[in-house]
Design an enzyme around this catalytic site. Sequence first.
Site, PDB file in Angstrom:
ATOM      1  N   GLY A  54      29.584  42.883  38.172  1.00  0.00           N
ATOM      2  CA  GLY A  54      29.127  42.370  36.891  1.00  0.00           C
ATOM      3  C   GLY A  54      29.647  43.066  35.651  1.00  0.00           C
ATOM      4  CB  CYS A  69      34.188  39.552  53.332  1.00  0.00           C
ATOM      5  SG  CYS A  69      34.474  37.968  52.540  1.00  0.00           S
ATOM      6  CG  ASN A 111      35.435  43.010  52.563  1.00  0.00           C
ATOM      7  OD1 ASN A 111      34.260  43.362  52.553  1.00  0.00           O
ATOM      8  ND2 ASN A 111      35.815  41.770  52.347  1.00  0.00           N
ATOM      9  N   GLY A 131      35.586  42.429  38.171  1.00  0.00           N
ATOM     10  CA  GLY A 131      35.814  41.275  39.039  1.00  0.00           C
ATOM     11  C   GLY A 131      35.839  39.953  38.311  1.00  0.00           C
ATOM     12  CE  LYS A 177      34.362  44.701  47.393  1.00  0.00           C
ATOM     13  NZ  LYS A 177      35.387  43.828  46.798  1.00  0.00           N
ATOM     14  CE  LYS A 201      42.413  35.496  48.020  1.00  0.00           C
ATOM     15  NZ  LYS A 201      41.082  35.853  48.524  1.00  0.00           N
ATOM     16  CG  ASN A 207      33.838  33.937  45.902  1.00  0.00           C
ATOM     17  OD1 ASN A 207      34.499  33.877  46.943  1.00  0.00           O
ATOM     18  ND2 ASN A 207      33.264  35.052  45.483  1.00  0.00           N
ATOM     19  CG  LEU A 218      38.278  36.941  53.633  1.00  0.00           C
ATOM     20  CD1 LEU A 218      37.944  37.536  54.998  1.00  0.00           C
ATOM     21  CD2 LEU A 218      38.649  38.042  52.655  1.00  0.00           C
TER      22      LEU A 218
END
Lengths: 304, 240
Positions: free
Chosen positions: A245, A131, A128, A266, A166, A45, A69, A73
């Site tokens: 996906g 995000c 990341n 995911g 990412k 996470k 979503n 975080l």
Amino acid sequence: MNRLAVELPGLSLDNPIIPASGTFGFGYEFAQFYDINILGSIMTKGTTIEARFGNPTPRIAETSSGMLNAVGLQNPGAIQVKDVEFKKLSKVFNKKIIANISGSTLEDYLKTVEIFNHSKIVGALEINVSCPNVKNGGMAFGVNANNIELVTKEVKKIAKKPVYIKLSPNVTNIVEMAKAAEKGGADAITMINTLLGMRLNLKTKKPILANKMGGFSGPAILPVAIRMIYQVYQAVNIPIIGMGGVMTAYDCIEMMYAGASAVAVGSANLVDPYACKKIIEDLPKVMDELKIKNLKDIIGGAHE
Amino acid sequence: MKLSIISNKKIAYKTYQMELKGKFNLNPGQFINIKINNSNELFLRRPISVCDVNGERLTIIYKVFGKGTELLSKKTTGQQLDCLLNLGNGFEIVNRQNIVLIGGGVGVPPLYYLAKKLKEEGRKVTVVLGFNSKEEIFLAEEFKQYGDVHISTVDGSYGTSGTVLNILENLTFDYYYTCGPELMLKALATKYPKDGQLSFEERMGCGFGACMGCSCKTLTGYKRICVEGPVMKVEEIIHE
């Protein structure tokens, strides 16, 4: 020899299947469903230096063949994650993890990297830069090539683990972003993060999500992911961990043909907690059907 | 886990009761998470609270709100349903004697299984149910075997005109359990800030603690409605 084995910088995986960050908690929640040691690795996470509650609810909205979503975080902060969450995970998982890190400033990223440098279970860092949920910062890093290069370079200077960047798909030119990460010294690219989306409540006329916008994921976005991975594979020389996906072993192979060296799963985990297990079990059958001997030989097969 | 549908029938306005076959070990207040069909199109599961468990028979009651519940209402006997079971914490049975159960609309079902358990434990149970109108009323008769039943309707078409609060004013009790719309729960928590348990509803991604989609703040820390909830003690509710 293991037909499913693949290699990533710093990690040798028994199979390419990795639960994607944010859909698998800190992993141990899934140990109630199956032995999670069958996974290639786990992307944990998203972690920030300070603890975060995240966004108000509703944080989830459904859409045809997917979901939005805007969790924002939620996490207990880097120190707690390293000392409590990773310890709990290491009791049920004996492989290396890929620790996802988020931040709203460069300093935030670096502080968390320092903390995770000292965690034995961490095999690689997933930075990341994309995000879309945090209003100040996260988005700005991920949509600007100079910023991506800068964050990558600074993280690489201090990281004692391989650094995976990412990428956000919410950009006009994904190849430019991937090249910036490579130029900054990234060991690998992970892509794609969620697409920015919105749904409205027809009774109130207002967005369903309290944060208004949210990250769109699920099988509906697979073609976007395949396209972007295909483009990036042609433009960079570092490995790609594909995501977006993936629901089945067929999707996994399609993503590897496009150029992914490993594949993260995911939203599928949220709908079916056994999703990764089923994909791993299905892979040999699907490989036989498609006359694939070893998975690592098919990476980028679409470009031959 | 695949469960076989024993029956699925309409019991009130847009409200359906479904019975599923299997071996169950669930507590009152827990929920199941249902995949409507094998297609990816209706992507997420639908979390629905458990209304009753009777041997190898589990009952749920749900209201048709959208495409998912619409399809669920059309399922027939013998069809299989992919469900995740035993989710959430459920109600904790406390050592009190004079208990009121307060249900609002589709929040009524989980109180039924609770009423049964409380009765088994020899507690005095009073049931207060609130609905919008007469045509939406369900379970009123069935609850009578466990205690006195009082009903309110917002439009005054049956029972007390108004909400459950209008009924509660005239009742004495030393503990309450409730499930219903958020506005009702908030009103109850404000009026009765002690000695109660409330079951909350929230949009969920997974239903088993992975996505953090249903988190809320409480006086005892951050909680996930799907794991540390859906039942919260009234003493831990933050009043905004």
